[in-house]
Design a protein around this motif. Structure first.
Motif, short mmCIF file in Angstrom:
data_model
loop_
_atom_site.label_atom_id
_atom_site.label_comp_id
_atom_site.label_asym_id
_atom_site.label_seq_id
_atom_site.Cartn_x
_atom_site.Cartn_y
_atom_site.Cartn_z
N ALA A 1 -9.23 -66.10 -21.66
CA ALA A 1 -10.28 -66.28 -22.66
C ALA A 1 -10.28 -65.15 -23.69
CB ALA A 1 -11.65 -66.35 -21.97
N GLY A 2 -9.30 -64.25 -23.58
CA GLY A 2 -9.16 -63.18 -24.57
C GLY A 2 -9.91 -61.91 -24.25
N LYS A 3 -10.34 -61.75 -23.00
CA LYS A 3 -11.13 -60.57 -22.63
C LYS A 3 -10.26 -59.51 -21.95
CE LYS A 3 -14.47 -63.39 -23.74
NZ LYS A 3 -14.94 -63.45 -25.14
N HIS A 4 -10.71 -58.27 -22.05
CA HIS A 4 -10.19 -57.18 -21.24
C HIS A 4 -11.02 -57.14 -19.95
CE1 HIS A 4 -8.08 -55.76 -24.85
NE2 HIS A 4 -9.22 -55.96 -25.49
N VAL A 5 -10.41 -56.70 -18.83
CA VAL A 5 -11.09 -56.82 -17.55
C VAL A 5 -11.04 -55.51 -16.75
CG1 VAL A 5 -11.29 -58.10 -15.38
CG2 VAL A 5 -10.48 -59.26 -17.45
N LEU A 6 -12.22 -55.08 -16.33
CA LEU A 6 -12.36 -54.03 -15.32
C LEU A 6 -12.69 -54.76 -14.03
CD1 LEU A 6 -12.64 -51.01 -14.49
CD2 LEU A 6 -15.07 -51.20 -15.06
N CYS A 7 -11.76 -54.76 -13.09
CA CYS A 7 -11.90 -55.54 -11.86
C CYS A 7 -12.19 -54.63 -10.68
CB CYS A 7 -10.63 -56.35 -11.60
SG CYS A 7 -10.73 -57.42 -10.14
N GLU A 8 -13.17 -55.02 -9.89
CA GLU A 8 -13.54 -54.22 -8.72
C GLU A 8 -12.38 -54.16 -7.74
OE1 GLU A 8 -15.14 -51.57 -7.26
OE2 GLU A 8 -16.64 -52.41 -8.63
N LYS A 9 -12.38 -53.11 -6.94
CA LYS A 9 -11.33 -52.94 -5.92
C LYS A 9 -11.71 -53.69 -4.64
CE LYS A 9 -14.19 -50.63 -3.49
NZ LYS A 9 -14.64 -51.23 -2.19
N PRO A 10 -10.74 -54.01 -3.76
CA PRO A 10 -9.30 -54.03 -4.04
C PRO A 10 -8.98 -55.17 -5.00
CG PRO A 10 -9.72 -55.07 -1.94
CD PRO A 10 -11.03 -54.53 -2.42
N VAL A 11 -7.95 -55.00 -5.79
CA VAL A 11 -7.73 -55.93 -6.89
C VAL A 11 -7.38 -57.34 -6.42
CG1 VAL A 11 -5.25 -55.66 -7.28
CG2 VAL A 11 -6.81 -55.91 -9.24
N GLY A 12 -6.87 -57.47 -5.18
CA GLY A 12 -6.51 -58.79 -4.69
C GLY A 12 -6.52 -58.84 -3.17
N LEU A 13 -6.05 -59.95 -2.63
CA LEU A 13 -5.99 -60.11 -1.17
C LEU A 13 -4.76 -59.45 -0.57
CD1 LEU A 13 -7.19 -63.80 -0.78
CD2 LEU A 13 -8.49 -61.70 -0.35
N ASP A 14 -3.70 -59.35 -1.36
CA ASP A 14 -2.47 -58.68 -0.95
C ASP A 14 -1.64 -58.42 -2.19
OD1 ASP A 14 -1.27 -61.18 -1.57
OD2 ASP A 14 -1.41 -61.84 0.51
N ALA A 15 -0.46 -57.82 -2.00
CA ALA A 15 0.36 -57.47 -3.16
C ALA A 15 0.82 -58.70 -3.92
CB ALA A 15 1.56 -56.64 -2.71
N ALA A 16 1.15 -59.78 -3.20
CA ALA A 16 1.61 -61.00 -3.88
C ALA A 16 0.52 -61.56 -4.77
CB ALA A 16 2.04 -62.03 -2.85
N ASP A 17 -0.71 -61.51 -4.31
CA ASP A 17 -1.85 -61.95 -5.11
C ASP A 17 -2.00 -61.06 -6.35
OD1 ASP A 17 -4.15 -63.50 -5.70
OD2 ASP A 17 -5.46 -62.11 -4.62
N ALA A 18 -1.93 -59.74 -6.14
CA ALA A 18 -2.10 -58.79 -7.24
C ALA A 18 -0.98 -58.90 -8.28
CB ALA A 18 -2.17 -57.37 -6.69
N GLU A 19 0.22 -59.26 -7.84
CA GLU A 19 1.36 -59.32 -8.76
C GLU A 19 1.19 -60.39 -9.84
OE1 GLU A 19 4.62 -59.73 -6.10
OE2 GLU A 19 4.91 -57.55 -5.90
N LYS A 20 0.28 -61.31 -9.65
CA LYS A 20 -0.01 -62.30 -10.68
C LYS A 20 -0.54 -61.64 -11.95
CE LYS A 20 -1.21 -65.66 -7.09
NZ LYS A 20 -2.33 -66.39 -6.44
N LEU A 21 -1.06 -60.43 -11.81
CA LEU A 21 -1.62 -59.72 -12.97
C LEU A 21 -0.55 -59.02 -13.80
CD1 LEU A 21 -4.70 -58.09 -11.20
CD2 LEU A 21 -4.65 -60.21 -12.51
#
Length: 332
Positions: free
Chosen positions: A89-109
């Protein structure tokens, strides 16, 4: 420059109680909207916090062209999906920790557009007590830093609490063990090569309720930590070098806008006789975090870290869980 305009995803307590007031204190930021799946809850939070706009869905807020940055404090399993949706949607994101469920999930970013900023919300990295600790390690004041010891605990055995729900990323390592991991990486300015963990799980919820770990950074350097979600609340960090020890007495939940004390000790006298206290001026670490992010949105500064750093932290957490099962050292 005009202030960066923030929208808040959800009325989570970490947001309403700490992060939103922090963003509102940041000179370069302003909170203009908050969203909840329950419009009444969003409106109530908006009234209490003086936020101009309230939305009854996340999508509606993300469609607001007036919002530039969003804060995502949703449960862990929703961090990556809503962050991706916000960036789309064009936004910048400050995401709470942990960023994902695992590294594979986080790698989508990692495949996000370069002009969209995404940062994991480790506010401690912006507190002056942590900057002072890193400077002490960098400068040689402590000698050669070889050991970092951390303890972080609280008591919460409510099975309905999201921190005790295994399928959505609950458990102590994900919730608070991530902080000592960041502490080691921040102070050593390096990455652990291998890790080993000892984990005790709640027999009813299945989440890790007590975990101890060693992170081997090579060259005789290590971070050791214990975290628990079912022990007396306690937190401390000791950074130990060949000349001095540096202690952060309230390392993770430093009170907002209150002075804190750090300690150095050369061990030359018994007990506390050689301990030297140092006062750190009052600050809000959430405000410092929001200020840095807001300035980065405006192009005034560069973020100190981004999605790749968050992925690395998740890789270390993944290795700890592998070690739990293998009962052996695991490579990161």
């Amino acid at each position: 420059m005009a202030k960066t305009r923030w929208g808040i995803i959800s009325t989570a307590r970490i947001g309403t109680g700490k992060v939103i007031p922090g963003i509102q204190r940041a000179p370069s930021a302003e909170v203009v909207a908050i969203a909840s799946r329950d419009l009444a809850r969003a409106q109530e939070a908006a009234r209490e916090l003086g936020i101009p706009k309230a939305y009854g869905s996340y999508e509606e807020m993300l469609d607001d062209p007036d919002i530039e940055a969003v804060y995502n404090p949703l449960p862990n399993h929703l961090h990556v999906p809503l962050t991706l949706q916000a960036v789309a949607a064009g936004k910048h994101v400050l995401c709470e920790k942990p960023v994902g469920l695992d590294a594979a999930d986080a790698e989508k970013l990692l495949s996000l557009p370069q002009d969209r900023l995404v940062m994991e919300a480790f506010m401690v990295r912006f507190h002056p007590q942590w900057l002072r600790a890193r400077d002490a390690a960098r400068s040689g004041e402590l000698g050669e830093v070889r050991a970092i010891q951390c303890f972080f605990s609280y008591y919460n055995d409510d099975p309905a609490n999201i921190r005790n729900q295994l399928d959505i990323g609950g458990g102590g390592i994900m919730d608070i063990g991530c902080y000592p991991i960041v502490a080691g990486r921040f102070i050593f300015e390096a990455e652990p090569q291998r890790v080993i963990a000892l984990v005790d799980r709640d027999p009813h919820t299945g989440v890790d309720r007590l975990a101890s770990a060693i992170l081997d950074f090579g060259g005789g350097r290590r971070t050791e930590f214990t975290c628990s979600t079912q022990l007396t609340p306690l937190q401390r960090v000791d950074i130990v070098g060949t000349k001095k020890r540096f202690q952060i007495t309230i390392p993770f939940n430093a009170p907002q806008m209150e002075a804190v004390t750090v300690l150095t000790d050369d061990g030359s006298k018994l007990g506390d006789a050689s301990v030297v206290p140092e006062m750190i001026h009052p600050v809000d670490q959430y405000a410092e975090q929001a200020e840095a992010f807001s300035k980065a949105v405006r192009g005034e500064i560069k973020l100190p870290y981004g999605p790749a750093d968050a992925v690395q932290n998740m890789k270390i957490i993944d290795a700890l869980f592998r070690s739990e099962k293998s009962e052996a050292w695991e490579r990161v």
